[in-house]
Design a protein around this motif. Structure first.
Motif, mmCIF file in Angstrom:
data_model
loop_
_atom_site.group_PDB
_atom_site.id
_atom_site.type_symbol
_atom_site.label_atom_id
_atom_site.label_comp_id
_atom_site.label_asym_id
_atom_site.label_seq_id
_atom_site.Cartn_x
_atom_site.Cartn_y
_atom_site.Cartn_z
ATOM 1 N N THR A 389 0.817 -1.253 -0.059
ATOM 2 C CA THR A 389 -0.025 -0.059 0.158
ATOM 3 C C THR A 389 0.879 1.280 0.105
ATOM 4 O O THR A 389 1.944 1.354 0.753
ATOM 5 C CB THR A 389 -0.891 0.223 1.290
ATOM 6 N N GLY A 390 0.602 2.131 -0.900
ATOM 7 C CA GLY A 390 1.148 3.465 -1.090
ATOM 8 C C GLY A 390 2.539 3.372 -2.240
ATOM 9 O O GLY A 390 3.092 4.305 -2.259
ATOM 10 N N TYR A 391 2.628 2.206 -2.802
ATOM 11 C CA TYR A 391 3.524 1.931 -3.817
ATOM 12 C C TYR A 391 2.418 1.529 -5.354
ATOM 13 O O TYR A 391 1.611 1.130 -5.037
ATOM 14 C CB TYR A 391 4.466 0.944 -3.421
ATOM 15 N N ILE A 392 3.345 1.959 -6.196
ATOM 16 C CA ILE A 392 2.748 1.656 -7.552
ATOM 17 C C ILE A 392 3.813 1.000 -8.615
ATOM 18 O O ILE A 392 4.888 1.062 -8.184
ATOM 19 C CB ILE A 392 1.959 2.920 -8.228
ATOM 20 N N PHE A 393 3.431 0.300 -9.523
ATOM 21 C CA PHE A 393 4.360 -0.087 -10.415
ATOM 22 C C PHE A 393 5.193 0.938 -11.187
ATOM 23 O O PHE A 393 4.438 1.727 -11.621
ATOM 24 C CB PHE A 393 3.715 -1.006 -11.377
ATOM 25 N N ASP A 394 6.241 0.719 -11.612
ATOM 26 C CA ASP A 394 7.030 1.636 -12.338
ATOM 27 C C ASP A 394 6.276 1.408 -14.000
ATOM 28 O O ASP A 394 5.861 0.162 -14.331
ATOM 29 C CB ASP A 394 8.481 1.097 -12.527
ATOM 30 N N SER A 395 6.360 2.600 -14.524
ATOM 31 C CA SER A 395 5.377 2.383 -15.965
ATOM 32 C C SER A 395 6.176 1.560 -16.602
ATOM 33 O O SER A 395 5.657 1.080 -18.077
ATOM 34 C CB SER A 395 5.293 3.937 -16.519
ATOM 35 N N SER A 396 7.386 1.299 -16.431
ATOM 36 C CA SER A 396 8.289 0.439 -17.683
ATOM 37 C C SER A 396 7.951 -1.254 -17.455
ATOM 38 O O SER A 396 8.290 -1.921 -18.479
ATOM 39 C CB SER A 396 9.639 0.622 -17.421
ATOM 40 N N ASN A 397 7.575 -1.497 -16.370
ATOM 41 C CA ASN A 397 7.131 -2.837 -16.031
ATOM 42 C C ASN A 397 6.407 -3.171 -14.840
ATOM 43 O O ASN A 397 5.935 -2.182 -14.378
ATOM 44 C CB ASN A 397 8.824 -3.621 -15.712
ATOM 45 N N ASN A 398 5.982 -4.455 -14.813
ATOM 46 C CA ASN A 398 5.258 -4.841 -13.604
ATOM 47 C C ASN A 398 5.735 -5.559 -12.734
ATOM 48 O O ASN A 398 5.300 -6.403 -11.907
ATOM 49 C CB ASN A 398 4.104 -5.729 -14.397
ATOM 50 N N HIS A 399 7.066 -5.361 -12.455
ATOM 51 C CA HIS A 399 7.857 -5.914 -11.354
ATOM 52 C C HIS A 399 8.428 -5.067 -10.332
ATOM 53 O O HIS A 399 8.427 -5.162 -9.211
ATOM 54 C CB HIS A 399 9.207 -6.578 -11.981
ATOM 55 N N THR A 400 8.649 -3.651 -11.027
ATOM 56 C CA THR A 400 9.433 -2.652 -9.918
ATOM 57 C C THR A 400 8.147 -2.027 -9.277
ATOM 58 O O THR A 400 7.329 -1.286 -10.084
ATOM 59 C CB THR A 400 10.401 -1.995 -10.687
ATOM 60 N N CYS A 401 8.289 -1.714 -7.944
ATOM 61 C CA CYS A 401 7.545 -0.673 -7.078
ATOM 62 C C CYS A 401 8.192 0.558 -6.804
ATOM 63 O O CYS A 401 9.331 0.679 -6.388
ATOM 64 C CB CYS A 401 7.157 -1.313 -5.911
#
Length: 496
Positions: A389-401
């Protein structure tokens, strides 16, 4: 990237590049396998569209037609036309040949009979022996025919079969010959005297003998050629069937002929001697592998073709082998992907699974191969990452928060001020307000409750602020808090 041009497509035959990807195709006569890379040969012979007249032989990527024995392939390579063995002189008939559809039959000329063992050779019919000659007295067999003769004292009539009496007395000779020798031989009269010279019976129709006639004094004897025996009538010769005695000395096949016989070998054997008394097995596998496309196994008098493991005979053939596509039957028992190869096949698992025939899920989260920076959730055959909670995925991938700046979202419900923090946020309030217990809303601070807002006389609370005023007769000082004595002025100044 053009995967087809760089050779990284793994396509078995044809590769077609597309924007961002590619797909595989197959040449005519093949179809794409379930793995989307390999090409499988079409067995055109197993399909109803093939129009071969007789036999269809499947080839890799194609097929060809063949004909049954007795037929030849037409110019269109599909139809089969009858071979006239009688015209091409491939009939082996000794005398006459009659063409039939897909084969031929042999026949013999008049006076001959077909050998039922060979069905090709002819032997002479002894009309004298079988009673079909119509001769009244004597019968002399010839090759393909016969000649009639008469007993002593008779002569052959013009019909060639009837015998008529010779009237020896037509010269008015009534003298009898008493000599014993003359009575045994043919008497004839000269100048009314009885002559006692021996008559050579062999000079007239060979004495009625089938083969050899030997004249003796006052008589004659018949004898036969080798391979014949003299019949009980003392004239005719009948064939000796040498095959009835120890098979003629032949090791396999004995064929009787008129006056002789010959040995031969069964199909699949060859003669060790010119006369073929002894036969030896022919090893057909030594000659062009017996025509077998893969394995040839010799057997006594024959041979068998066999296919390697993973191959089977082409439909209708006993010599040509083709690959068995094990993947077409129950997916080759593979749980996931079956890939056919020449003579075999192999199983693989879909991405996210481990094994070959049987596949089990790979827990990427447990093996730490997920590359998730925060949370990993395993699924069947795959996994997915998620963020705290309070984090989202980096727009470049679905692994890095990365931190989610909640304050930039319209959904944030802070009354007044939003302050972003790593992984969270907090609300704040403007001066004159304080944060409510829910941490979101702001409520007015009543400054007058604390030390009367530092006002000397009266303190009046307002939203987000307050102000001081003085009692009647006083005026508010410049500082906005103090009151100065004056009976005429009152003032109002908001506290800053």
């Amino acid at each position: 990237l053009d995967e087809c041009a760089y050779g990284v497509s793994n396509c078995n035959q044809t590769c077609f590049n597309t924007v961002g990807s590619y797909y595989c195709g197959c040449e005519s006569g093949y179809s794409l396998s379930n793995d989307s890379y390999s090409c499988i040969d079409h067995d055109e012979c197993a399909q109803e569209i093939v129009i071969c007249d007789h036999v269809c032989i499947n080839d890799p990527g194609s097929f060809h037609c063949e004909c049954n024995t007795g037929y030849a392939l037409a110019a269109n390579k599909i139809s089969c036309k009858n071979i006239d063995e009688c015209q091409t002189d491939t009939d082996n008939c000794q005398q006459g040949c009659t063409d039939t559809e897909g084969s031929y039959t042999c026949y013999c000329y008049s006076g001959y009979q077909l050998n039922t063992t060979t069905n090709a050779t002819c032997y002479d019919i002894d009309e004298c022996m079988d009673g079909t000659s119509d001769c009244i007295h004597l019968c002399n067999n010839t090759i393909g025919s016969y000649v009639c003769g008469c007993d002593i004292g008779y002569q052959l009539d013009s019909d060639g079969v009837t015998c008529i009496d010779i009237n020896e007395c037509d010269s008015n000779n009534t003298e009898e010959c008493e000599d014993r020798l003359v009575r045994r031989s043919l008497p004839y009269l000269t100048n009314r005297k009885c002559i006692t010279e021996d008559i050579n019976e062999c000079s007239l129709f060979n004495g009625g003998c089938d083969h050899y006639c030997s004249n003796t004094i006052g008589s004659y004897d018949c004898s036969c050629k080798n391979g014949y025996t003299l019949s009980c009538n003392g004239h005719n010769c009948s064939d000796i069937n040498e095959c009835n005695d120890d098979n003629g000395g032949c090791s396999q096949i004995c064929t009787n002929t008129m006056g002789s016989y010959y040995c031969s070998c069964k199909i699949g054997y060859y003669n060790l001697t010119v006369t073929a008394e002894n036969c030896s097995d022919i090893n057909e596998c030594e000659d062009n592998n017996g025509g077998c496309s893969q394995t040839c196994i010799n057997a006594p008098g024959s041979f068998n073709c066999e296919c390697y493991d993973g191959y089977d005979f082409i439909n209708g053939s006993t010599t040509d082998c083709t690959d068995i596509d094990e993947c077409l039957t129950n997916n080759g028992s593979c749980q996931h992907v079956c890939t056919n190869t020449n003579g075999s096949y192999y199983c693989t698992c879909n991405p996210g699974y481990n094994g070959s025939i049987f596949c089990s899920d790979i827990d990427e989260c447990e093996l730490d191969t997920d590359n998730c920076t925060q949370q990993c959730t395993n699924t069947d055959g795959s996994y997915y990452c998620s963020c705290y909670t309070g984090y989202i995925f980096d727009s470049s991938n679905n692994h890095t928060c990365i931190d989610d700046d909640e304050c930039s979202h319209s959904r944030v419900v802070c009354d007044q001020i939003c302050i972003n923090e790593v992984g969270s946020f907090q609300c704040g309030c403007n001066t004159g307000y304080t944060l409510g217990d829910n941490g979101i809303t702001c409520k007015d601070v009543d400054e007058c409750l604390l030390y009367n807002g530092r006002c000397q006389h009266n303190c009046t609370n307002d939203y987000g602020s307050y102000y001081c005023n003085c009692k009647e007769g006083f005026t508010l000082s410049i500082d906005g808090f103090s009151c100065e004595g004056s009976s005429k002025n009152t003032g109002r100044n908001e506290a800053q």
